[in-house]
Design a protein around this motif. Structure first.
Motif, PDB file in Angstrom:
ATOM      1  N   TYR A  74       0.869  -1.178   0.000  1.00 12.81           N
ATOM      2  CA  TYR A  74       0.000   0.000   0.000  1.00 12.81           C
ATOM      3  C   TYR A  74       0.903   1.224   0.000  1.00 12.81           C
ATOM      4  O   TYR A  74       1.839   1.323   0.802  1.00 12.81           O
ATOM      5  CB  TYR A  74      -0.893   0.013   1.244  1.00 12.81           C
ATOM      6  N   ILE A  75       0.647   2.141  -0.913  1.00 13.74           N
ATOM      7  CA  ILE A  75       1.460   3.354  -1.020  1.00 13.74           C
ATOM      8  C   ILE A  75       0.555   4.567  -0.829  1.00 13.74           C
ATOM      9  O   ILE A  75      -0.461   4.713  -1.516  1.00 13.74           O
ATOM     10  CB  ILE A  75       2.156   3.432  -2.392  1.00 13.74           C
ATOM     11  N   ARG A  89       3.795   0.692   2.766  1.00  9.33           N
ATOM     12  CA  ARG A  89       3.538  -0.310   3.802  1.00  9.33           C
ATOM     13  C   ARG A  89       3.250  -1.665   3.147  1.00  9.33           C
ATOM     14  O   ARG A  89       2.530  -1.731   2.145  1.00  9.33           O
ATOM     15  CB  ARG A  89       2.341   0.092   4.664  1.00  9.33           C
ATOM     16  N   ASN A  90       3.797  -2.722   3.726  1.00  8.94           N
ATOM     17  CA  ASN A  90       3.500  -4.067   3.245  1.00  8.94           C
ATOM     18  C   ASN A  90       2.117  -4.491   3.735  1.00  8.94           C
ATOM     19  O   ASN A  90       1.715  -4.160   4.848  1.00  8.94           O
ATOM     20  CB  ASN A  90       4.546  -5.065   3.746  1.00  8.94           C
ATOM     21  N   LEU A  91       1.406  -5.224   2.894  1.00  4.77           N
ATOM     22  CA  LEU A  91       0.103  -5.766   3.264  1.00  4.77           C
ATOM     23  C   LEU A  91       0.280  -7.243   3.594  1.00  4.77           C
ATOM     24  O   LEU A  91       0.680  -8.034   2.740  1.00  4.77           O
ATOM     25  CB  LEU A  91      -0.899  -5.581   2.120  1.00  4.77           C
ATOM     26  N   GLU A  92      -0.025  -7.595   4.836  1.00  2.93           N
ATOM     27  CA  GLU A  92       0.268  -8.940   5.325  1.00  2.93           C
ATOM     28  C   GLU A  92      -0.768  -9.967   4.891  1.00  2.93           C
ATOM     29  O   GLU A  92      -0.438 -11.139   4.666  1.00  2.93           O
ATOM     30  CB  GLU A  92       0.365  -8.916   6.861  1.00  2.93           C
ATOM     31  N   LYS A  93      -2.026  -9.558   4.795  1.00  2.00           N
ATOM     32  CA  LYS A  93      -3.070 -10.527   4.464  1.00  2.00           C
ATOM     33  C   LYS A  93      -2.959 -10.970   3.006  1.00  2.00           C
ATOM     34  O   LYS A  93      -2.746 -10.166   2.114  1.00  2.00           O
ATOM     35  CB  LYS A  93      -4.451  -9.929   4.733  1.00  2.00           C
ATOM     36  N   LYS A  94      -3.124 -12.273   2.799  1.00  4.96           N
ATOM     37  CA  LYS A  94      -3.027 -12.826   1.455  1.00  4.96           C
ATOM     38  C   LYS A  94      -4.310 -12.578   0.675  1.00  4.96           C
ATOM     39  O   LYS A  94      -5.400 -12.529   1.238  1.00  4.96           O
ATOM     40  CB  LYS A  94      -2.734 -14.332   1.509  1.00  4.96           C
TER      41      LYS A  94
END
Length: 266
Positions: A74-75, A89-94
């Motif tokens: 996410y930017i 930010r990294n998105l953890e949910k697949k």
């Protein structure tokens, strides 16, 4: 878009991007976005989905980019007029990319609605065989899919967290702006130390105050300064100052709704 121009663009794309089938929504939004795609990818340090062999989905929104692939991101982006602010930010949910890819493809056939105030949304869809660019201003089906993605990854909360931690500045948020300012915490000048008790008493603000609800600061009749600028002044620099938080502040417009600090310098 002129048909010859479109054919030329598609021809270049097919030759340049691994013989993928390229599909671009035929409207002005897509034409302008595709024209600037290389520079946008470079600006936000994004890989070119036209070169991707895997399923990938990238959604371009107002001040946001949602990039769904093996490692989703996410930017949040904005500008204060002098420099760009970009938070990744990294998105953890697949995400079930295959299902989502086909859902976007099937929903893109629904009718788009023109809306003069709507921010144009662009969606890139890529797999090993094709690259598609969808764009629209209003599309109920596509917007519902995007809203579900936002909920799954708690993107509204993430956006607000990033906005709340922006440094002092006046940031562009589409057609509106967000002004942030903070009281100095340390290394306070002798002038600011004199000013500080009056600011807290007359304007009722402290370190815990909302940074988006700060007074208008005017120095030498020029509005738009920040507390950092006040803290850079010494007593010897200042002729006089005034703190306004009564009915007369309406004369300075909506920017002064949280009060005014006026300073005249040598």
């Amino acid at each position: 878009m002129n048909k010859l121009t479109l054919l030329f663009l598609l021809s270049l794309s097919v030759n340049s991007y691994c013989q993928k089938n390229i599909g671009i929504t035929e409207n002005k939004i897509s034409k302008n976005f595709y024209k600037n795609l290389d520079s946008l990818n470079a600006k936000y340090d994004l890989k070119d989905l036209r070169e991707s062999e895997n399923i990938a989905i990238r959604i371009w929104l107002r001040n946001e980019i949602i990039s769904l692939e093996k490692n989703s991101e996410y930017i949040f982006y904005t500008s204060n007029g002098q420099k760009d602010f970009i938070e990744v930010r990294n998105l953890e949910k697949k995400t079930n990319l295959d299902s989502l890819y086909h859902l976007f493809k099937s929903s893109s056939n629904f009718k788009n609605k023109l809306h003069i105030d709507a921010f144009p949304i662009k969606i890139e869809l890529s797999n090993s065989n094709s690259y598609d660019l969808i764009s629209f201003q209003r599309n109920d089906q596509l917007e519902e899919i995007i809203q579900n993605i936002r909920k799954k990854h708690s993107l509204d909360e993430l956006r607000n967290e990033i906005k709340n931690n922006l440094p002092a500045g006046n940031y562009r948020m589409g057609a509106t702006s967000l002004r942030k300012d903070y009281l100095p915490k340390e290394d306070k000048s002798d002038f600011y130390l004199k000013l500080e008790p009056e600011i807290k008493a007359k304007l009722k603000i402290s370190q815990k105050s909302n940074p988006a609800e700060m007074p208008l600061i005017i120095i030498d009749d020029i509005p738009g300064f920040y507390f950092e600028d006040l803290n850079n002044l010494k007593l010897s620099d200042v002729i006089d100052y005034e703190i306004i938080n009564d009915k007369t502040k309406v004369l300075y417009g909506t920017r002064a709704r949280f009060g005014i600090i006026k300073v005249n310098t040598n």
